[in-house]
Design a protein around this motif. Structure first.
Motif, mmCIF file in Angstrom:
data_model
loop_
_atom_site.group_PDB
_atom_site.id
_atom_site.type_symbol
_atom_site.label_atom_id
_atom_site.label_comp_id
_atom_site.label_asym_id
_atom_site.label_seq_id
_atom_site.Cartn_x
_atom_site.Cartn_y
_atom_site.Cartn_z
ATOM 1 N N GLU A 6 0.830 -1.210 0.000
ATOM 2 C CA GLU A 6 0.000 0.000 0.000
ATOM 3 C C GLU A 6 0.866 1.263 0.000
ATOM 4 O OE1 GLU A 6 -3.189 2.313 2.886
ATOM 5 O OE2 GLU A 6 -2.935 0.162 3.118
ATOM 6 N N SER A 7 1.916 1.260 0.811
ATOM 7 C CA SER A 7 2.795 2.435 0.890
ATOM 8 C C SER A 7 3.582 2.636 -0.400
ATOM 9 C CB SER A 7 3.753 2.295 2.079
ATOM 10 O OG SER A 7 3.019 2.296 3.288
ATOM 11 N N GLU A 8 4.058 1.560 -0.990
ATOM 12 C CA GLU A 8 4.767 1.674 -2.266
ATOM 13 C C GLU A 8 3.834 2.237 -3.342
ATOM 14 O OE1 GLU A 8 7.872 -2.086 -1.710
ATOM 15 O OE2 GLU A 8 5.918 -2.410 -2.652
ATOM 16 N N TYR A 9 2.595 1.792 -3.313
ATOM 17 C CA TYR A 9 1.622 2.292 -4.282
ATOM 18 C C TYR A 9 1.370 3.788 -4.086
ATOM 19 C CZ TYR A 9 -2.559 2.823 -7.110
ATOM 20 O OH TYR A 9 -3.462 3.266 -8.041
ATOM 21 N N LEU A 10 1.313 4.233 -2.832
ATOM 22 C CA LEU A 10 1.138 5.664 -2.563
ATOM 23 C C LEU A 10 2.290 6.483 -3.147
ATOM 24 C CD1 LEU A 10 -0.123 5.646 1.132
ATOM 25 C CD2 LEU A 10 -1.443 6.214 -0.907
ATOM 26 N N VAL A 11 3.507 5.972 -2.993
ATOM 27 C CA VAL A 11 4.679 6.654 -3.551
ATOM 28 C C VAL A 11 4.576 6.701 -5.077
ATOM 29 C CG1 VAL A 11 7.191 6.534 -3.858
ATOM 30 C CG2 VAL A 11 6.173 6.119 -1.590
ATOM 31 N N MET A 12 4.235 5.575 -5.668
ATOM 32 C CA MET A 12 4.106 5.541 -7.127
ATOM 33 C C MET A 12 3.024 6.499 -7.604
ATOM 34 S SD MET A 12 6.449 3.720 -8.488
ATOM 35 C CE MET A 12 5.816 3.790 -10.164
ATOM 36 N N ARG A 13 1.909 6.566 -6.910
ATOM 37 C CA ARG A 13 0.835 7.491 -7.307
ATOM 38 C C ARG A 13 1.321 8.930 -7.323
ATOM 39 N NH1 ARG A 13 -4.438 6.584 -4.046
ATOM 40 N NH2 ARG A 13 -4.437 8.834 -4.291
ATOM 41 N N LYS A 14 2.103 9.310 -6.307
ATOM 42 C CA LYS A 14 2.650 10.673 -6.270
ATOM 43 C C LYS A 14 3.558 10.922 -7.474
ATOM 44 C CE LYS A 14 1.323 13.057 -2.719
ATOM 45 N NZ LYS A 14 0.271 14.006 -2.942
ATOM 46 N N ILE A 15 4.363 9.938 -7.811
ATOM 47 C CA ILE A 15 5.280 10.078 -8.942
ATOM 48 C C ILE A 15 4.492 10.149 -10.249
ATOM 49 C CG2 ILE A 15 7.135 8.939 -10.239
ATOM 50 C CD1 ILE A 15 8.132 7.909 -7.437
ATOM 51 N N LEU A 27 9.170 13.962 -2.229
ATOM 52 C CA LEU A 27 8.240 12.972 -1.689
ATOM 53 C C LEU A 27 8.119 13.084 -0.172
ATOM 54 C CD1 LEU A 27 9.253 9.992 -3.968
ATOM 55 C CD2 LEU A 27 7.112 11.275 -4.047
ATOM 56 N N VAL A 28 9.233 13.379 0.503
ATOM 57 C CA VAL A 28 9.181 13.582 1.954
ATOM 58 C C VAL A 28 8.244 14.743 2.262
ATOM 59 C CG1 VAL A 28 10.481 14.284 3.998
ATOM 60 C CG2 VAL A 28 11.427 12.565 2.459
ATOM 61 N N ALA A 29 8.374 15.825 1.502
ATOM 62 C CA ALA A 29 7.502 16.986 1.710
ATOM 63 C C ALA A 29 6.037 16.596 1.523
ATOM 64 C CB ALA A 29 7.878 18.108 0.753
ATOM 65 N N ALA A 30 5.769 15.749 0.557
ATOM 66 C CA ALA A 30 4.397 15.340 0.278
ATOM 67 C C ALA A 30 3.838 14.419 1.363
ATOM 68 C CB ALA A 30 4.333 14.634 -1.078
ATOM 69 N N PHE A 31 4.699 13.560 1.931
ATOM 70 C CA PHE A 31 4.213 12.558 2.882
ATOM 71 C C PHE A 31 4.494 12.884 4.346
ATOM 72 C CE2 PHE A 31 4.546 9.832 -0.978
ATOM 73 C CZ PHE A 31 3.212 9.466 -1.047
ATOM 74 N N CYS A 32 5.298 13.887 4.606
ATOM 75 C CA CYS A 32 5.663 14.221 5.983
ATOM 76 C C CYS A 32 4.429 14.558 6.813
ATOM 77 C CB CYS A 32 6.654 15.372 6.005
ATOM 78 S SG CYS A 32 7.156 15.839 7.666
ATOM 79 N N GLU A 33 3.619 15.460 6.303
ATOM 80 C CA GLU A 33 2.450 15.897 7.063
ATOM 81 C C GLU A 33 1.357 14.831 7.099
ATOM 82 O OE1 GLU A 33 -0.806 19.372 6.634
ATOM 83 O OE2 GLU A 33 1.295 20.003 6.482
ATOM 84 N N SER A 34 1.059 14.238 5.951
ATOM 85 C CA SER A 34 -0.055 13.292 5.883
ATOM 86 C C SER A 34 0.261 11.940 6.525
ATOM 87 C CB SER A 34 -0.487 13.080 4.433
ATOM 88 O OG SER A 34 0.538 12.453 3.683
ATOM 89 N N ARG A 35 1.512 11.500 6.430
ATOM 90 C CA ARG A 35 1.873 10.169 6.930
ATOM 91 C C ARG A 35 2.939 10.196 8.023
ATOM 92 N NH1 ARG A 35 -0.811 5.530 5.056
ATOM 93 N NH2 ARG A 35 -2.105 6.275 3.385
ATOM 94 N N GLY A 36 3.600 11.323 8.193
ATOM 95 C CA GLY A 36 4.668 11.412 9.182
ATOM 96 C C GLY A 36 5.947 10.705 8.765
ATOM 97 N N THR A 41 12.385 6.608 5.610
ATOM 98 C CA THR A 41 11.212 5.823 5.211
ATOM 99 C C THR A 41 10.988 5.937 3.710
ATOM 100 O OG1 THR A 41 10.212 6.259 7.369
ATOM 101 C CG2 THR A 41 8.738 5.487 5.622
ATOM 102 N N VAL A 42 11.017 7.159 3.207
ATOM 103 C CA VAL A 42 10.821 7.386 1.774
ATOM 104 C C VAL A 42 11.944 6.724 0.976
ATOM 105 C CG1 VAL A 42 10.729 9.154 -0.036
ATOM 106 C CG2 VAL A 42 9.486 9.497 2.114
ATOM 107 N N SER A 43 13.176 6.843 1.456
ATOM 108 C CA SER A 43 14.325 6.226 0.769
ATOM 109 C C SER A 43 14.177 4.711 0.689
ATOM 110 C CB SER A 43 15.631 6.583 1.475
ATOM 111 O OG SER A 43 15.877 7.961 1.360
ATOM 112 N N THR A 44 13.675 4.108 1.752
ATOM 113 C CA THR A 44 13.458 2.658 1.758
ATOM 114 C C THR A 44 12.447 2.263 0.690
ATOM 115 O OG1 THR A 44 14.001 2.472 4.101
ATOM 116 C CG2 THR A 44 12.661 0.696 3.159
#
Length: 120
Positions: A6-15, A27-36, A41-44
């Motif tokens: 699910e998380s990988e899919y969220l990253v792909m959707r943003k891309i 991507l960190v900026a996009a997910f920092c607030e919504s997912r913390g 984490t993003v690099s992984t």
């Protein structure tokens, strides 16, 4: 094509939504607030997506830029085929019967399907 978490899919959707190569920082900026999520984490997730052949990583100006190698439509089609095979033995009729029997299809849905099939 490998299935995404699910998380990988969220990253792909943003891309996919970006429509251009993105950096981990974007991507960190996009997910920092919504997912913390933090940079690690993003690099992984990005490393996993590169390993799965979903992303290309190019070093540019001291930063890694990530580009989708698979379109959202390609991934959606692969996931749909996999779901159909696993859950319905490849039978479209079984899938539609399940939706219809569970009142998942409205009259409008059925009319839309008929129009779509007639146009094929």
């Amino acid at each position: 094509m490998q299935r995404l978490s699910e998380s990988e899919y969220l990253v792909m959707r943003k891309i996919w939504e970006a429509g251009h190569p993105v950096t981990a920082g974007e991507l960190v900026a996009a997910f920092c607030e919504s997912r913390g999520w933090k940079i690690q984490t993003v690099s992984t997730f990005l490393s996993r997506l590169v390993e799965k052949g979903m992303l290309l990583c190019r070093k540019q100006g001291g930063q890694n830029h990530f580009t989708a190698l698979v379109t959202q439509a390609q991934y959606r089609a692969a996931e749909t085929r996999s779901f159909l095979k696993e859950m319905h033995g490849g039978s479209v009729q079984s899938l539609l019967a399940t939706l219809y029997d569970d009142q998942g299809l409205s009259g409008d849905d059925i009319s839309e399907l008929k129009q779509w099939l007639a146009g094929r």
